[in-house]
Each structure stands twice: as structure tokens, then as C-alpha cells.
Design a protein around this motif. Structure first.
Motif, PDB file in Angstrom:
ATOM      1  N   ASN A  53       7.709 -12.483  10.988  1.00  0.00           N
ATOM      2  CA  ASN A  53       6.270 -12.651  11.151  1.00  0.00           C
ATOM      3  C   ASN A  53       5.496 -11.346  11.273  1.00  0.00           C
ATOM      4  N   GLN A  54       6.133 -10.332  11.858  1.00  0.00           N
ATOM      5  CA  GLN A  54       5.394  -9.102  12.202  1.00  0.00           C
ATOM      6  C   GLN A  54       6.096  -7.879  11.632  1.00  0.00           C
ATOM      7  N   LEU A  55       5.523  -6.727  11.996  1.00  0.00           N
ATOM      8  CA  LEU A  55       6.135  -5.463  11.577  1.00  0.00           C
ATOM      9  C   LEU A  55       7.201  -5.022  12.588  1.00  0.00           C
ATOM     10  N   TYR A  56       7.675  -5.933  13.384  1.00  0.00           N
ATOM     11  CA  TYR A  56       8.833  -5.679  14.243  1.00  0.00           C
ATOM     12  C   TYR A  56       9.665  -6.953  14.237  1.00  0.00           C
TER      13      TYR A  56
ATOM     14  N   CYS B 161      -6.448   0.647   5.673  1.00  0.00           N
ATOM     15  CA  CYS B 161      -5.947   1.235   6.923  1.00  0.00           C
ATOM     16  C   CYS B 161      -5.791   0.183   8.020  1.00  0.00           C
ATOM     17  N   HIS B 162      -5.136   0.576   9.077  1.00  0.00           N
ATOM     18  CA  HIS B 162      -4.971  -0.309  10.230  1.00  0.00           C
ATOM     19  C   HIS B 162      -6.319  -0.497  10.938  1.00  0.00           C
ATOM     20  N   TYR B 163      -6.510  -1.660  11.529  1.00  0.00           N
ATOM     21  CA  TYR B 163      -7.813  -1.933  12.153  1.00  0.00           C
ATOM     22  C   TYR B 163      -8.087  -1.064  13.373  1.00  0.00           C
TER      23      TYR B 163
ATOM     24  N   THR C 254       1.062   0.683   4.870  1.00  0.00           N
ATOM     25  CA  THR C 254      -0.090  -0.105   5.335  1.00  0.00           C
ATOM     26  C   THR C 254       0.399  -1.455   5.874  1.00  0.00           C
ATOM     27  N   THR C 255      -0.445  -2.054   6.717  1.00  0.00           N
ATOM     28  CA  THR C 255      -0.003  -3.238   7.455  1.00  0.00           C
ATOM     29  C   THR C 255       0.320  -4.415   6.539  1.00  0.00           C
ATOM     30  N   VAL C 256      -0.536  -4.677   5.577  1.00  0.00           N
ATOM     31  CA  VAL C 256      -0.311  -5.882   4.763  1.00  0.00           C
ATOM     32  C   VAL C 256       0.605  -5.566   3.568  1.00  0.00           C
TER      33      VAL C 256
ATOM     34  N   HIS D 150       9.580   1.480  17.282  1.00  0.00           N
ATOM     35  CA  HIS D 150       9.809   0.075  17.670  1.00  0.00           C
ATOM     36  C   HIS D 150       9.659  -0.871  16.479  1.00  0.00           C
ATOM     37  N   LYS D 151       9.186  -0.371  15.375  1.00  0.00           N
ATOM     38  CA  LYS D 151       9.029  -1.253  14.215  1.00  0.00           C
ATOM     39  C   LYS D 151      10.348  -1.252  13.426  1.00  0.00           C
ATOM     40  N   MET D 152      10.419  -0.511  12.348  1.00  0.00           N
ATOM     41  CA  MET D 152      11.589  -0.569  11.456  1.00  0.00           C
ATOM     42  C   MET D 152      12.909  -0.217  12.155  1.00  0.00           C
TER      43      MET D 152
ATOM     44  N   PHE E  16       1.717 -15.132   1.526  1.00  0.00           N
ATOM     45  CA  PHE E  16       2.695 -14.820   2.570  1.00  0.00           C
ATOM     46  C   PHE E  16       3.027 -13.331   2.550  1.00  0.00           C
ATOM     47  N   ARG E  17       3.246 -12.799   3.735  1.00  0.00           N
ATOM     48  CA  ARG E  17       3.780 -11.436   3.857  1.00  0.00           C
ATOM     49  C   ARG E  17       5.110 -11.543   4.588  1.00  0.00           C
ATOM     50  N   GLN E  18       6.180 -11.329   3.834  1.00  0.00           N
ATOM     51  CA  GLN E  18       7.520 -11.376   4.421  1.00  0.00           C
ATOM     52  C   GLN E  18       7.917  -9.947   4.776  1.00  0.00           C
TER      53      GLN E  18
HETATM   54  N1  ABU Z   1       0.290  -2.884  14.388  1.00  0.00           N
HETATM   55  C1  ABU Z   1       0.279  -3.736  13.266  1.00  0.00           C
HETATM   56  C2  ABU Z   1       1.012  -4.953  13.591  1.00  0.00           C
HETATM   57  C3  ABU Z   1       0.524  -6.145  13.009  1.00  0.00           C
HETATM   58  C4  ABU Z   1       1.635  -6.900  12.332  1.00  0.00           C
HETATM   59  O1  ABU Z   1       2.743  -7.008  12.832  1.00  0.00           O
HETATM   60  O2  ABU Z   1       1.381  -7.339  11.247  1.00  0.00           O
END
Ligand code: ABU
Length: 453
Positions: free
Chosen positions: A49-52, A148-150, A205-207, A262-264, A425-427
Motif C-alpha cells: 500500500n505504501q512506500l514502506y 514533488c512530494h506534498y 517521486t511518490t506516485v 525506513h522505506k526501501m 493502482f500503484r503497486q
Molecule cells: N512520504 C510519502 C509516503 C506516502 C506513500 O506511502 O505513498
């Protein structure tokens, strides 16, 4: 992945009220079980669901240790180990960026790192702002891409720069900032009589997971004397991969970088560094307030290790430690394998999407964001055109599939409309626990959940 309950139902299940007398241990244990049961299992291999996603186990051990010791990372006297660890981790991250020296600080989130960078760039532009405040300043303008990120807007608003003074630069079809558009906007700003001071490029980028062309952007920054910040919160981890670090080519020319392990890398939320090329103490000059009750200059040890005055926080969590422990355990090659594996799996998913009827890729991804539409059978015969996209939008395909997957608890996957494109969808592929089987499951499950649409 989740046991969905609507907020009102969950409130009843959880017994949230805090009473005058304490509850029994038996009750507390039940509460803990409930908390676990109804929380999202972000380490589940089908949480996309997220970038983590997931947490590295060594890092988790690091968290147990820091939670138990409960340190605050501002002075050497209360955090001797954690301050030295932070210094070592920052030094290593700086090496990967390609700077010979630098400075940095771990923060509660990439948004805060971006805000630090914006403020630091402004401080370099007009150091007197620290004492005199905003009055008398010219209209300051910063540039960042449309993708860019919000947090850029939030930071501009929070710092009193104003969201209208964030100039969004056009991106190409892959979501990358167009350097020629940046050049035009910088010149326009000068003609307006405003003061450009900062360019925020994005690496990941986020999306879409796009990487801005850092080298070309750095040329423009050099030409106009602008601070270059790279928001590599998401994409920075590609730096540890010899195969994929080219995505960030030119990052060594940045003045500051935000990078979230903490992400990738799965270091656990939150683990976010702001890294700064300057080694003259700019962070400290910009942020210090010299509290005499913490940063006494006549202490019996080397007070340069009291780094707390480089931060806008006072109490600060030792976030670098869990990353350090994990890096010690896996070695750089282990981190590299993690990135390579995730990107190879993302590639596998892309190829599978191309093979399947009813799935339409938005674009060839550069990173771990795989963006696609699911086209239900009833719309597959329609010609591509405005009417088709309107119908896909009206059918609420992605929102309905999302609702169904969450109510079933089978997986979690994000969707969004984006820049004129209807919901897709963003997988996001991250966790080392994920396999090709999970990628196949994801596509099968979407087909299953949407069979009546
Ligand atoms: N900091 C961007 C996180 C949002 C997301 O996980 O899509």
C-alpha cells in the motif's frame, strides 16, 4: 493483511475509555491482542500500500534496545553510544552520496528533512533571518517539480515562504522535471524582481517513482547560485546498489539530500536523514539556541559531541541506531541485494501485467512503483479515448476493488487519480518476504475481486 472494521465498530471493540482505576493484567493482555488483531500487518508479504513495507529483524532488535533504554539524542552525556552511532551512519550515507565531507541529522520524517533543507537554503541566502525574521526580505521563490512530494507546499507554508512562491516545474511523460522549463522559470522569477533561492529535485517521486535529471538541474543551480536539495526520501536507497545507483547520477552535486532508510531498506518507521554537504557547521548556525542547561561549554568532555543544537527538536529519538545494527548485520552487500531484489520483482510484475488481458500499464517504471489500470471485461472492447476513460472513472473500478480487498483482508494496494489520469493502482514492491508468487496472487486477486464489474 488486515481485519477491517469501520471506526464506530472498532471504537466499541477496543474499549478506549481511560478510567480512574487501572485495569487488570488480564484485561490489558486482551487489549493488546485486540490492538494487534485490528492493526494492519504491514510486514505481511501482501501489503503493497505504501512506500514502506515490513521491518528488518535486526532493526527491530535495535528498536527493542532503544525503546528500553529510552535515550534522547542531544547530549553526549545522556546518549554517548547513540550519538557516535549517528555520526558513523551519517558519515557512511555521505560517502554513498559521493561527498568528501558533510553533516547531517536524523529527523521524524522526510517531510521534516525537506523542511530543514528549505530553511537551511533560506538561511544561507539571508543569514540575518534568524534574528530579524521575515520582514524586509524580498519575495523568495523556490522551484520543484509538479510531481514533488506534498511536503514542499507544507514546508513553504510553515516557514512563511508561502505556497504561491513554490513554482512547480513541468515534468515529462515519465514524471521527471524538465530542466529547460526550470531555466525558463528561474529567468521569469528574476524578471519579476523576486529572489530565487532553492531548487528541490526529487529522486523517486511518490506516485510514479520518477527520478529528476540531477546533473542537468545541478548545472542550472550552479549557473544561478541556487541551493540544490534532492528529496531522495524514497529513491535514495538505490545509492547502495551498484546496478541502480545511476538513477541518482549527479546527486553528489546537491547541497542537501533527504534519504529515508525506513522505506526501501526496511529500517523501520521512522528512520530519515537530512544530509548536508556543508561542513562549516551550517546546521548548528541555523538552528542553535544554545540552551545553557543542556549545552554547557565548560563540560568535562569534548562538547562538539553535543549535537542536539543542530536540530529543531529538543528530545530526539535515536533513529540511526536500528539502521546501524541492520547495516552491521547485513553489510552493504545485504542492503544492495535488498534493493536489487525489489526492483527485479517490480520488473517481473511489469512483464506479467503486459501479458494479461485487462491490465494496462501506465508507464515503464524506473523504480519499484508499478502503476497500472485494471480494465473490467465490460470495457475491454471499447476504443481508447475520452469516453473510455470517463467510463472507467464512472465505474469506480479501483475504489471498488480496494474496498473489496480490505474487507476480505487479502491484500492492500494503493490507488489514486493523478495529473488528469483516472484512478490507477500503484503497486510498490519492497519487502524481501515478497516473491513472484505474491505478484501473481496480486493480479489473480484483482481479477477475482472485479469479476462482476
Ligand atoms: N512520504 C510519502 C509516503 C506516502 C506513500 O506511502 O505513498
Amino acid at each position: 493483511v488486515c481485519e477491517w472494521r469501520a471506526p464506530e465498530t472498532l471504537k466499541q471493540i477496543l474499549d478506549l475509555e481511560m478510567r480512574d482505576t487501572g485495569e487488570s493484567h488480564q484485561k490489558l493482555l486482551q487489549l493488546c491482542r485486540d490492538v494487534i488483531q485490528y492493526s494492519v500487518k504491514t510486514s505481511h508479504p501482501r501489503f503493497f500500500n505504501q512506500l514502506y513495507a515490513g521491518i528488518d529483524y535486526y532493526s527491530l532488535v535495535g528498536r527493542f534496545i532503544t525503546e528500553a533504554l529510552n535515550p534522547s539524542v542531544y547530549t553526549y552525556e545522556v546518549s554517548p553510544v547513540f550519538l557516535l552511532v549517528e555520526e558513523a551512519v551519517i558519515k557512511k550515507m555521505i560517502e554513498f552520496i559521493g561527498w568528501e565531507e558533510g553533516d547531517g541529522i536524523f529527523n521524524p520524517g522526510g517531510s521534516i528533512s525537506n523542511m530543514y533543507a528549505m530553511n537551511l537554503a533560506r538561511y544561507r541566502f539571508c543569514p540575518e533571518i534568524k534574528e530579524k525574521g521575515l520582514s524586509g526580505l524580498p519575495r523568495l521563490v523556490l522551484f520543484t517539480s509538479e510531481e514533488c512530494h506534498y511536503s514542499m507546499k507544507k514546508a513553504a507554508s510553515f516557514l512563511g515562504i508561502g505556497t504561491e512562491n513554490v513554482y512547480f516545474i513541468k515534468t515529462d511523460e515519465k514524471g521527471k522535471m524538465m530542466p529547460e522549463e526550470l531555466e525558463k522559470q528561474v529567468q521569469r522569477t528574476r524578471k519579476e524582481g523576486s529572489a530565487p533561492f532553492l531548487v528541490c529535485a526529487t529522486a523517486g517521486t511518490t506516485v510514479l517513482g520518477a527520478f529528476d535529471p540531477l546533473d542537468k538541474i545541478a548545472d542550472i543551480c550552479e549557473k544561478h547560485g541556487l541551493w540544490l536539495h534532492v528529496d531522495a526520501s524514497w529513491g535514495g536507497s538505490a545509492l547502495v546498489s551498484r546496478k541502480h545507483c545511476r538513477l541518482l547520477h549527479g546527486i553528489h552535486r546537491a547541497d542537501s539530500v533527504a534519504w529515508n532508510p525506513h522505506k526501501m531498506l526496511l529500517a523501520g518507521i521512522q528512520c530519515c536523514a537530512l544530509l548536508v554537504k556543508d561542513n562549516s557547521g551550517l546546521l548548528k548556525k541555523c538552528y542553535s539556541a544554545k540552551a545553557a542547561y543542556l549545552f554547557q561549554q565548560d563540560k568535562f568532555y569534548d562538547v562538539s559531541y553535543d549535537t542536539g543544537d543542530k536540530s529543531i527538536q529538543c528530545s530526539r529519538h535515536p533513529d540511526a541506531f536500528k539502521f546501524w545494527l541492520m547495516w552491521k548485520a547485513l553489510g552493504t552487500t545485504g542492503l544492495e541485494e535488498r534493493v536489487n531484489r525489489a526492483l527485479a520483482l517490480a520488473r517481473y510484475l511489469v512483464e506479467e501485467i503486459k501479458k494479461r488481458e485487462g491490465f494496462k500499464l501506465l508507464l515503464e517504471p524506473e523504480y519499484a512503483n508499478v502503476c497500472f489500470w485494471y480494465i473490467p471485461p465490460t470495457l475491454r472492447k471499447m476504443e481508447d479515448g475520452p469516453e473510455f476513460w470517463q467510463k472507467l472513472h464512472q465505474a469506480s473500478v479501483a475504489p471498488i476493488i480496494k474496498e473489496r480487498m480490505m474487507k476480505k483482508g487479502s491484500m492492500m494496494l494503493g490507488y489514486q487519480p493523478h495529473r488528469g489520469k483516472v484512478n490507477f493502482f500503484r503497486q510498490v514492491v519492497i519487502s524481501p518476504q515478497v516473491s513472484r508468487k505474491d505478484m501473481d496472487f496480486l493480479l489473480d486477486e484483482i481479477e477475482l475481486l472485479a469479476k462482476d464489474l
